[in-house]
Scaffold this active site. Structure first.
Site, PDB file in Angstrom:
ATOM      1  N   SER A   8       3.422   3.900 -13.461  1.00 58.16           N
ATOM      2  CA  SER A   8       2.299   4.597 -12.843  1.00 58.16           C
ATOM      3  C   SER A   8       2.197   6.004 -13.419  1.00 58.16           C
ATOM      4  CB  SER A   8       2.502   4.681 -11.331  1.00 58.16           C
ATOM      5  OG  SER A   8       1.561   5.593 -10.801  1.00 58.16           O
ATOM      6  N   HIS A  33      -0.419   1.754 -15.314  1.00 53.81           N
ATOM      7  CA  HIS A  33      -0.979   1.685 -13.960  1.00 53.81           C
ATOM      8  C   HIS A  33      -1.651   3.029 -13.666  1.00 53.81           C
ATOM      9  CE1 HIS A  33      -1.311   0.064  -9.888  1.00 53.81           C
ATOM     10  NE2 HIS A  33      -0.976   1.268  -9.433  1.00 53.81           N
ATOM     11  N   ASP A  35      -3.712   5.191 -10.961  1.00 50.41           N
ATOM     12  CA  ASP A  35      -4.000   5.313  -9.530  1.00 50.41           C
ATOM     13  C   ASP A  35      -5.137   6.293  -9.291  1.00 50.41           C
ATOM     14  OD1 ASP A  35      -1.969   3.676  -8.190  1.00 50.41           O
ATOM     15  OD2 ASP A  35      -0.519   5.064  -9.077  1.00 50.41           O
ATOM     16  N   MET A  37      -7.515   8.041  -6.538  1.00 51.76           N
ATOM     17  CA  MET A  37      -7.559   8.322  -5.088  1.00 51.76           C
ATOM     18  C   MET A  37      -8.697   9.295  -4.795  1.00 51.76           C
ATOM     19  SD  MET A  37      -3.534   9.060  -4.519  1.00 51.76           S
ATOM     20  CE  MET A  37      -2.274   7.927  -5.106  1.00 51.76           C
ATOM     21  N   HIS A  66      -5.993   0.980 -10.268  1.00 53.39           N
ATOM     22  CA  HIS A  66      -5.825   0.732  -8.838  1.00 53.39           C
ATOM     23  C   HIS A  66      -6.719   1.716  -8.101  1.00 53.39           C
ATOM     24  CE1 HIS A  66      -2.755   0.972  -5.232  1.00 53.39           C
ATOM     25  NE2 HIS A  66      -3.903   0.456  -4.878  1.00 53.39           N
ATOM     26  N   MET A  68      -8.031   3.414  -5.046  1.00 50.96           N
ATOM     27  CA  MET A  68      -7.806   3.744  -3.631  1.00 50.96           C
ATOM     28  C   MET A  68      -8.971   4.613  -3.187  1.00 50.96           C
ATOM     29  SD  MET A  68      -3.728   4.314  -3.970  1.00 50.96           S
ATOM     30  CE  MET A  68      -3.854   4.416  -5.752  1.00 50.96           C
ATOM     31  N   MET A 137       0.941  -3.732  -1.415  1.00 55.44           N
ATOM     32  CA  MET A 137       1.418  -2.349  -1.309  1.00 55.44           C
ATOM     33  C   MET A 137       2.720  -2.331  -0.504  1.00 55.44           C
ATOM     34  SD  MET A 137      -0.492  -0.299  -3.012  1.00 55.44           S
ATOM     35  CE  MET A 137       0.514   1.114  -2.554  1.00 55.44           C
ATOM     36  N   ASP A 175       3.773  -2.569  -5.474  1.00 58.28           N
ATOM     37  CA  ASP A 175       3.545  -1.163  -5.838  1.00 58.28           C
ATOM     38  C   ASP A 175       4.023  -0.249  -4.711  1.00 58.28           C
ATOM     39  OD1 ASP A 175       2.532   1.274  -6.698  1.00 58.28           O
ATOM     40  OD2 ASP A 175       0.417   0.684  -6.583  1.00 58.28           O
TER      41      ASP A 175
HETATM   42  C1  DX5 Z   1       0.807   4.891  -4.322  1.00 60.03           C
HETATM   43  C2  DX5 Z   1       0.381   4.409  -5.687  1.00 60.03           C
HETATM   44  C3  DX5 Z   1       1.517   4.002  -6.522  1.00 60.03           C
HETATM   45  C4  DX5 Z   1       2.512   5.107  -6.809  1.00 60.03           C
HETATM   46  C5  DX5 Z   1       3.853   4.467  -6.939  1.00 60.03           C
HETATM   47  O1  DX5 Z   1      -0.279   5.081  -3.535  1.00 60.03           O
HETATM   48  O2  DX5 Z   1      -0.475   3.296  -5.585  1.00 60.03           O
HETATM   49  O3  DX5 Z   1       1.106   3.360  -7.722  1.00 60.03           O
HETATM   50  O4  DX5 Z   1       2.188   5.818  -7.971  1.00 60.03           O
HETATM   51  O5  DX5 Z   1       4.796   5.454  -7.027  1.00 60.03           O
HETATM   52  P1  DX5 Z   1       6.336   5.204  -6.738  1.00 60.03           P
HETATM   53  O6  DX5 Z   1       6.775   4.134  -7.692  1.00 60.03           O
HETATM   54  O7  DX5 Z   1       6.933   6.531  -7.037  1.00 60.03           O
HETATM   55  O8  DX5 Z   1       6.474   4.766  -5.316  1.00 60.03           O
HETATM   56 ZN    ZN Z   2      -0.904   2.085  -7.466  1.00 65.74          ZN
END
Ligand code: DX5
Ligand code: ZN
Length: 223
Positions: A8, A33, A35, A37, A66, A68, A137, A175
């Site tokens: 990630s 990956h 993320d 948000m 991903h 969010m 998740m 994840d």
């Molecule tokens: C959390 C994200 C993850 C995050 C994982 O909301 O979707 O992808 O980056 O991070 P770690 O592996 O540090 O839990």
């Molecule tokens: Zn993620």
């Protein structure tokens, strides 16, 4: 089945993003990956299209995006244009999930649905055959470095059971709080794709940690 390691980039050093991307390019990792948000669906804001385009410019492996965010259907085309190879939306963020999945396909991307820790896997029963990936998740989304939720193992088993015979090619991704300490157990529970941020980037040699994760994942027989 193949085991996918997806570092990630949320945990990368954004001041040295190109360096970290090149590390992933040269490592045994399979996907990036990414993320995204929005500060509404989750209590954090990460980055948007310009950063994604910068990642795409240097990345030599697929971008596993991903989302969010609320109303992801509004931005599917834009994410595809910014270089997404796979787009995962949250079940909880989609009123018309089937339509959103068709939009992702029409944009030429692989489809994924993510479930928050409280959302039962059974809710995917009528759409599982249309998906390339389900993301379980294992933390509440929003931040890297959180503690892994143990109920995830049960959810992975439920998903394996739900998809069996209907979609045997399904990518079962996990994840949040994933690392060397639990990857083998996650494989045994049915996962075949692993996102890790902190467990990779907080180590002295991230590329070596990726190799170790890959070895651990491959040494176990999947159920
Ligand atoms: C959390 C994200 C993850 C995050 C994982 O909301 O979707 O992808 O980056 O991070 P770690 O592996 O540090 O839990
Ligand atoms: Zn993620």
């Amino acid at each position: 089945m193949k085991k996918i390691i997806a570092p990630s980039i949320l945990s990368a050093d954004f001041g040295n993003l190109q360096r970290d991307i090149e590390m992933i390019n040269e490592s045994e990792a399979d996907w990036f990956h990414v993320d995204v948000m929005d500060g509404v669906f989750v209590p954090n804001i990460s980055f948007g299209f310009p950063v994604m385009a910068a990642v795409k410019k240097h990345a030599l492996k697929p971008l596993d995006v991903h989302l969010m965010i609320i109303e992801p259907e509004k931005y599917i085309q834009d994410f595809a244009k910014a270089g997404a190879d796979r787009i995962t939306v949250h079940y909880e963020a989609c009123t018309h999930l089937h339509r959103t999945i068709q939009l992702i396909k029409a944009a030429g991307c692989k489809t994924g649905v993510a479930l928050n820790p409280h959302t039962p896997v059974a809710l995917l029963g009528d759409i599982i055959g249309d998906l390339d990936l389900v993301l379980i998740m294992s933390v509440n989304p929003g931040f890297g470095g959180q503690v892994f939720i143990q109920n995830t193992y049960k959810k992975l088993q439920d998903l394996k059971q739900l998809s069996g015979g209907i979609n045997d090619e399904l990518v079962i991704q996990v994840d949040g709080g994933v690392g060397l300490q639990n990857i083998a157990a996650l494989v045994s529970a049915g996962a075949n794709a692993f996102v890790a941020g902190n467990a990779i980037f907080a180590t002295e040699d991230p590329a070596e940690t990726i190799s170790k994760m890959k070895r651990q994942a491959l040494n176990r027989l999947s159920v």
